[in-house]
Scaffold this active site. Structure first.
Site, short mmCIF file in Angstrom:
data_model
loop_
_atom_site.label_atom_id
_atom_site.label_comp_id
_atom_site.label_asym_id
_atom_site.label_seq_id
_atom_site.Cartn_x
_atom_site.Cartn_y
_atom_site.Cartn_z
N SER A 1 0.62 -0.97 -0.12
CA SER A 1 -0.19 -0.27 -0.28
C SER A 1 0.92 1.21 0.18
O SER A 1 2.12 1.26 0.03
CB SER A 1 -1.16 -0.02 1.56
OG SER A 1 -2.35 1.14 0.80
N ASN A 2 0.17 2.79 0.42
CA ASN A 2 1.04 3.64 0.84
C ASN A 2 0.62 4.35 1.53
O ASN A 2 -0.11 4.08 2.28
CB ASN A 2 0.82 4.41 -0.25
CG ASN A 2 -0.25 4.84 -0.98
OD1 ASN A 2 -0.34 5.04 -0.36
ND2 ASN A 2 -1.02 4.24 -2.14
N HIS A 3 1.27 5.83 1.79
CA HIS A 3 0.95 6.16 3.20
C HIS A 3 -0.33 7.02 2.92
O HIS A 3 -0.83 8.28 3.96
CB HIS A 3 2.85 7.25 3.37
CG HIS A 3 3.50 6.53 3.72
ND1 HIS A 3 3.28 5.43 4.59
CD2 HIS A 3 4.54 6.50 3.23
CE1 HIS A 3 4.52 4.74 4.97
NE2 HIS A 3 5.28 5.53 3.65
N SER A 4 -0.63 7.20 2.13
CA SER A 4 -2.10 8.23 1.65
C SER A 4 -3.11 8.17 3.13
O SER A 4 -3.88 7.05 3.47
CB SER A 4 -2.62 8.03 0.89
OG SER A 4 -4.21 8.55 0.31
N ALA B 1 -5.07 7.07 -4.26
CA ALA B 1 -3.32 6.66 -4.06
C ALA B 1 -3.52 5.57 -4.70
O ALA B 1 -3.50 4.57 -3.61
CB ALA B 1 -2.67 6.98 -2.77
#
Length: 400
Positions: free
Chosen positions: A208-211, A275
């Protein structure tokens, strides 16, 4: 513009309290029904009788009437109002609002309010410029309060500088303009995507990502407040789903692709703020991959490009994209704008302090297909959402 609107005017203990009488008259002249809440100290600067006469309603100061025992419910007041205007707002009241202190009826009503809140500071220039006051005002902005900046001029201390409460006519105009904007996108339906996607590796792990989803949610709320019918397609976030809109919760990029394409069929435009992962595992293990296993690499495949797919089918409809970059931001944003057939793209960079993932502020540049670029300073994300919504409105006005 304010016909039928219910507005609470909160008056605090400032020499500028006399201007509240003029503000009440201005709001009533615009068609609003006005109730006045006063802090106990405010009574030292203007009499409740004056404000009761002008507002045509009893003034509320205490939690209950000591003679009759009648309870003044802050919850009911907060539900009743279409707007709360704190004018004048002293440094003391601003600090209490920012930190959740609830020691008078005005403050408890503020904490219960479900409506937009306008704050018109009034204080001496050194108090206004003090880092604590600036921090408290920034906190209120991040909570969604609308700060009506004070004017510069002669102050009660005899000094001259910024700190004079804005004139009542200007405050009334700010409230009126807000409600006028609420109808500016009426009749439009917009898809907004927000948050991160999660691409599973096994039942435990994922990519995943930091959004945080904060920018997308702020945009969805701003567009809703301007009258648009908003359909929010959101990845997993810690944020509550905003009221007043349809929301579809998804997990993976493939799920967001399917939901977005399905929703877009009935939309006038799309704002692609999510994101979305660019890659996802080719296969997902059905059991947790043990550390002792021989797996040392994960084979990935590209995910389907949602914005590009919408760009192919959108026709005259609006498509707004986002580009979060770490280098060569303008070049990458311009390429994405053209390649995906977007009408405008919002560029922000992780190199800018206070911008990007996981924070309450952002600094953006909006690029248009006709070559125009509008750069904005660092602002809280709701203010950034307002700037983007302004650009969306301008796009449709130009097309009409």
């Amino acid at each position: 513009m304010l016909g039928g609107k219910k507005i609470i005017v909160g008056v605090t203990g400032s020499i500028a309290a006399y201007k509240a009488a003029i503000l009440v008259r201005e709001l009533i002249r615009e068609g609003a029904e006005v109730r006045v809440l006063m802090t106990p100290l405010a009574k030292q600067f203007i009499t409740p009788l004056t404000l009761a006469t002008l507002s045509r309603h009893p003034i509320l100061v205490e939690f209950f009437d000591p003679e009759s025992g009648q309870w003044n419910s802050h919850v009911s007041l907060g539900e009743w109002a279409d707007a709360l205007v704190v004018a004048p707002a002293t440094a003391n009241t601003i600090a209490k609002m920012a930190t959740g202190v609830a020691d008078n009826l005005l403050l408890t009503t503020y904490l219960s309010a479900r409506c937009p809140v306008f704050v018109a500071p009034a204080m001496d220039l050194d108090m206004y410029a003090h880092p604590t006051t600036r921090y408290n005002l920034d906190s209120l902005k991040s909570y969604g309060c609308r700060i009506i900046e004070p004017a510069s001029g002669e102050l009660a201390s005899g000094l001259s500088g910024k700190g004079r409460m804005e004139e009542p006519a200007a405050i009334a105009r700010a409230v009126s303009d807000y409600f006028a904007r609420r109808r500016s996108l009426q009749g439009r339906t917009l898809l907004v995507t927000a948050g991160p996607t999660i691409e599973p590796i096994d039942p435990v792990r994922y990519i995943s990502n930091h959004s945080s989803g904060k920018m997308g949610y702020a945009l969805a709320e701003e567009l809703r407040d301007r009258g648009a019918d908003v359909i929010l397609v959101t990845g997993r976030t810690a944020l509550p789903i905003p009221d007043g809109m349809q929301a579809l919760e998804v997990t993976t990029a493939d799920e967001m692709y399917a939901a977005s394409l399905h929703v877009f069929e009935r939309c006038d435009g799309a704002v692609m703020c999510a994101a979305v992962a660019d890659y996802t595992p080719v296969s997902v293990a059905d059991r947790k991959i043990k550390k002792e296993s021989e797996v040392r690499s994960i084979e990935l495949r590209p995910t389907r490009d949602i914005a590009a797919a919408i760009g192919e089918i959108k026709g005259p409809r609006l498509l707004v994209g986002f580009a979060l970059e770490t280098d060569h931001g303008l070049e990458h944003a311009e390429d994405k704008l053209e390649r995906k057939n977007m009408d405008m793209i919002v560029l922000n960079s992780l190199d800018d302090p206070g911008a990007g993932f996981g924070v309450d502020t952002n600094r953006v540049t909006i690029l248009h297909r006709d070559g125009r670029r509008n750069a904005f300073g660092l602002k809280n994300k709701r203010a950034v959402a307002s700037d983007i919504a302004d650009e969306i409105e301008a796009f449709w006005k130009k097309e009409e």
